[in-house]
Design a protein around this motif. Structure first.
Motif, PDB file in Angstrom:
ATOM      1  N   TRP A 120       1.046  -1.022  -0.443  1.00  0.00           N
ATOM      2  CA  TRP A 120       0.211  -0.256   0.058  1.00  0.00           C
ATOM      3  C   TRP A 120       1.083   1.063   0.039  1.00  0.00           C
ATOM      4  CZ3 TRP A 120      -4.191   0.856  -1.510  1.00  0.00           C
ATOM      5  CH2 TRP A 120      -5.295   0.402  -1.366  1.00  0.00           C
ATOM      6  N   ASP A 122       3.433   2.623  -2.086  1.00  0.00           N
ATOM      7  CA  ASP A 122       2.997   3.719  -3.210  1.00  0.00           C
ATOM      8  C   ASP A 122       1.889   3.668  -3.651  1.00  0.00           C
ATOM      9  OD1 ASP A 122       2.505   0.888  -4.208  1.00  0.00           O
ATOM     10  OD2 ASP A 122       5.181   1.539  -5.337  1.00  0.00           O
ATOM     11  N   LYS A 123       0.326   3.113  -2.667  1.00  0.00           N
ATOM     12  CA  LYS A 123      -0.587   3.316  -3.917  1.00  0.00           C
ATOM     13  C   LYS A 123      -1.801   4.392  -2.774  1.00  0.00           C
ATOM     14  CE  LYS A 123      -0.330  -1.304  -5.584  1.00  0.00           C
ATOM     15  NZ  LYS A 123       0.715  -1.140  -4.452  1.00  0.00           N
ATOM     16  N   SER A 126      -3.134   7.719  -4.735  1.00  0.00           N
ATOM     17  CA  SER A 126      -4.523   6.677  -5.807  1.00  0.00           C
ATOM     18  C   SER A 126      -6.139   6.892  -4.683  1.00  0.00           C
ATOM     19  CB  SER A 126      -3.635   5.291  -6.465  1.00  0.00           C
ATOM     20  OG  SER A 126      -2.393   5.794  -6.993  1.00  0.00           O
ATOM     21  N   ILE A 127      -5.671   6.596  -3.994  1.00  0.00           N
ATOM     22  CA  ILE A 127      -7.120   5.933  -3.338  1.00  0.00           C
ATOM     23  C   ILE A 127      -7.352   7.482  -2.419  1.00  0.00           C
ATOM     24  CG2 ILE A 127      -6.839   3.488  -2.735  1.00  0.00           C
ATOM     25  CD1 ILE A 127      -6.206   3.692  -0.063  1.00  0.00           C
ATOM     26  N   SER A 130      -6.091  14.159  -4.595  1.00  0.00           N
ATOM     27  CA  SER A 130      -7.404  13.925  -5.589  1.00  0.00           C
ATOM     28  C   SER A 130      -6.364  15.142  -6.638  1.00  0.00           C
ATOM     29  CB  SER A 130      -8.582  14.729  -5.841  1.00  0.00           C
ATOM     30  OG  SER A 130      -8.575  15.687  -4.645  1.00  0.00           O
ATOM     31  N   THR A 143      -3.150  15.930  -1.208  1.00  0.00           N
ATOM     32  CA  THR A 143      -2.168  14.158  -1.403  1.00  0.00           C
ATOM     33  C   THR A 143      -2.124  14.018   0.001  1.00  0.00           C
ATOM     34  OG1 THR A 143       0.002  12.892  -1.819  1.00  0.00           O
ATOM     35  CG2 THR A 143       0.098  15.703  -1.720  1.00  0.00           C
TER      36      THR A 143
END
Length: 280
Positions: A120, A122-123, A126-127, A130, A143
């Protein structure tokens, strides 16, 4: 001729080293069969302050490492944990009185938990990040960023899995941690310190204190350099004490269910919004 047992006195884990408690105190832990196992250190308020200094010093470097690199290091911790599986299995059996099969399952789940959170790292943007709509010649991005120093009270059982489940998401988000180990089931947390010391995790990112949570809770709650608390492993009465003591510096304080979820990472992260002019 029978052999004499070599009973161990365990130390704390602060700043990547293994110091004794400054108070010199220890306490006994016994296994499920009520037999003596070892003497862990009984951490003091001074030990907590030392751990906070180490965590505060190490946190910026850990937060500024790339998310991919943090994921690699958590994965390396999982590899090191797997290499010491038998030690953890024996500790779980002696402390919790479970079968070997149950202890093996717990160690496997702890390894998988570390691997899962490593993925998780480096993700998260992404979740949770925006690109925001704004009126004007600007880009606007949000971020997630690390919170800082987080104190962690893991549940007593399952002793290893609960410790990893509480610690891994704090690290995945770029925070440094002060883990207060379970008073009655501290061995897996202590041995996890040995795993961490021989992994690539920078010294001070994780600090492990053993002893009585009741002695440390007032100082954890009121310490102005501790930014967040995972109080999953404390009682409701202790939770009230922590929340009241943490009001003055607006600590992020959470209690989580016995599950793994990205929200455990994001709970100890802040959302940073960046404005950037659009070039012509």
């Amino acid at each position: 001729m029978s052999r004499i047992d070599v009973n161990k006195t365990y130390k704390l884990f602060i700043g990547g080293a293994f110091p004794r408690s400054e108070s010199g105190r220890v306490y006994e832990i016994k296994g499920a069969d009520k037999k003596f196992i070892a003497n862990p250190a009984l951490a003091s308020r001074k030990d907590l302050r030392d751990a906070v200094v180490a965590a505060k010093t190490a946190q910026p470097g850990w937060a500024n490492a790339t998310a991919f690199n943090r994921g690699q290091i958590l994965y390396r911790m999982a590899e090191m944990l797997e290499g010491k599986s038998e030690q953890f299995i024996n500790e779980i059996i002696s402390l919790e009185g479970v079968t070997k099969k149950a202890a093996q399952l717990q160690v496997s789940q702890a390894i998988d938990c570390l691997v899962w959170y490593s993925g998780w790292c480096d993700k998260l943007a992404s979740i949770s990040g925006s690109q925001n709509q704004v009126s004007g010649p600007f880009y606007n991005f949000t971020t997630p960023e690390s919170l800082g120093v987080v104190a962690v009270f893991a549940e007593a059982k399952p002793s290893l899995l609960a410790t990893v489940r509480a610690l891994a998401p704090v690290l995945a988000g770029g925070n440094s941690a002060i883990l207060i180990a379970s008073e009655n089931f501290p061995l897996p947390a202590i041995s996890l310190g040995e795993v961490i010391a021989t992994s690539d995790l920078p010294g001070g990112v994780v600090n492990i204190l053993t002893g009585k949570a009741s002695e440390l809770i007032p100082w954890v709650g009121s310490h102005m350099e501790i930014d967040g608390i995972d109080l999953t492993g404390v009682s409701k009465k202790q939770e009230e004490e922590l929340r009241l003591a943490g009001v003055d510096n607006l600590k992020r304080i959470f209690r989580f269910s016995n599950t793994d979820h990205p929200e455990r990472i994001l709970s100890f992260m802040e959302q940073k919004t960046i404005w950037h002019p659009i070039g012509i």
